[in-house]
Design a protein around this motif. Structure first.
Motif, PDB file in Angstrom:
ATOM      1  N   PHE A   7       0.830  -1.205   0.000  1.00  0.00           N
ATOM      2  CA  PHE A   7       0.000   0.000   0.000  1.00  0.00           C
ATOM      3  C   PHE A   7       0.866   1.258   0.000  1.00  0.00           C
ATOM      4  O   PHE A   7       0.474   2.286  -0.563  1.00  0.00           O
ATOM      5  N   GLY A   8       2.031   1.172   0.602  1.00  0.00           N
ATOM      6  CA  GLY A   8       2.910   2.329   0.660  1.00  0.00           C
ATOM      7  C   GLY A   8       3.446   2.761  -0.688  1.00  0.00           C
ATOM      8  O   GLY A   8       3.963   3.872  -0.817  1.00  0.00           O
ATOM      9  N   THR A   9       3.333   1.911  -1.704  1.00  0.00           N
ATOM     10  CA  THR A   9       3.781   2.272  -3.050  1.00  0.00           C
ATOM     11  C   THR A   9       2.719   3.027  -3.832  1.00  0.00           C
ATOM     12  O   THR A   9       2.977   3.447  -4.964  1.00  0.00           O
ATOM     13  N   CYS A  10       1.528   3.192  -3.251  1.00  0.00           N
ATOM     14  CA  CYS A  10       0.381   3.718  -3.995  1.00  0.00           C
ATOM     15  C   CYS A  10       0.058   5.150  -3.599  1.00  0.00           C
ATOM     16  O   CYS A  10       0.242   5.560  -2.451  1.00  0.00           O
ATOM     17  N   THR A  11      -0.439   5.878  -4.574  1.00  0.00           N
ATOM     18  CA  THR A  11      -1.065   7.170  -4.328  1.00  0.00           C
ATOM     19  C   THR A  11      -2.475   7.081  -4.893  1.00  0.00           C
ATOM     20  O   THR A  11      -2.679   6.557  -5.980  1.00  0.00           O
ATOM     21  N   GLY A  12      -3.444   7.584  -4.158  1.00  0.00           N
ATOM     22  CA  GLY A  12      -4.825   7.449  -4.592  1.00  0.00           C
ATOM     23  C   GLY A  12      -5.377   6.099  -4.182  1.00  0.00           C
ATOM     24  O   GLY A  12      -4.678   5.261  -3.595  1.00  0.00           O
TER      25      GLY A  12
END
Length: 219
Positions: free
Chosen positions: A95-100
């Motif tokens: 999840f930490g690799t995601c934006t939005g």
């Protein structure tokens, strides 16, 4: 050869998975299956899952993989290595690799369909909703979606326990999030699970692999 263009959307779709290597995946399927057969079933489950995800509207499709990609990896996915540590840390890092908005699923539910995930991925799926939660029948969860991905919403949640799903959902609601549920599904953990999941998706590669192996299992 390039295939059909996957549909666009606003949500990043994450599939967290292991390379289907004998002795490292689906070990609870042995017995009655050999480690090689268990890996074959794992590969079929992963292939079904990835092919379904390709049909879903997404901003980006990411395979978060422990191991190396193989012939079961279709075009249309970015492949990222899983982080080190226990499962909660690996999910949190994904999840930490995601934006939005982001929605994460595993490789143990090859029976997923576009209709099952449609509520979360529809144009209004995130309206008034902070998180989507897909409970698993074994007490875990098969899907987790976050409108604003925050690794802290997962990190530290005990995994692989009978109440993991309850604990994870409580983490979300305790943070003040509005949570909506997806339908409950059965994970493929045991041979009995494999039979039931194959029956729920009889036209998939997983069902074909189980039938081809032709091994008597507990029903």
């Amino acid at each position: 050869m390039s295939g059909p263009v996957p549909p666009a959307g606003t949500t990043t779709l994450l599939v967290i998975a292991k390379e289907p290597v004998p002795g490292r995946v689906k070990t609870r399927l042995s017995p009655p299956f050999s480690p090689g057969e268990a890996a074959e079933l794992a590969a079929a489950a992963l292939e079904d899952t990835l092919r379904t995800v390709l049909t879903l509207p997404a901003r980006r499709r990411v395979l978060v993989l422990e191991g190396r990609p193989g012939p079961w990896t279709p075009h249309g996915f970015d492949v990222l290595p899983q982080s080190a540590g226990p499962l909660d840390e690996r999910i949190a890092a994904a999840f930490g690799t995601c934006t939005g908005p982001a929605l994460l699923i595993g490789m143990d539910t090859p029976q997923i369909t576009p209709a099952l995930l449609a509520p979360a991925l529809s144009p209004g799926g995130w309206d008034g909703c902070d998180a989507w939660f897909g409970p698993a029948e074994d007490g875990g969860f098969w899907a987790l979606g976050l409108a604003a991905p925050d690794p802290g919403l997962v990190r530290g949640v005990p995994m692989s326990l009978p109440d993991t799903g309850e604990l994870q959902r409580a983490r979300l609601t305790d943070a003040g999030l509005t949570v909506r549920n997806l339908p409950p599904l059965r994970d493929v953990d045991t041979a009995k699970d494999a039979v039931r999941v194959a029956a729920a998706a009889p036209d998939g590669r997983f069902a074909a692999a189980l039938s081809r192996l032709g091994r008597a299992v507990v029903r």
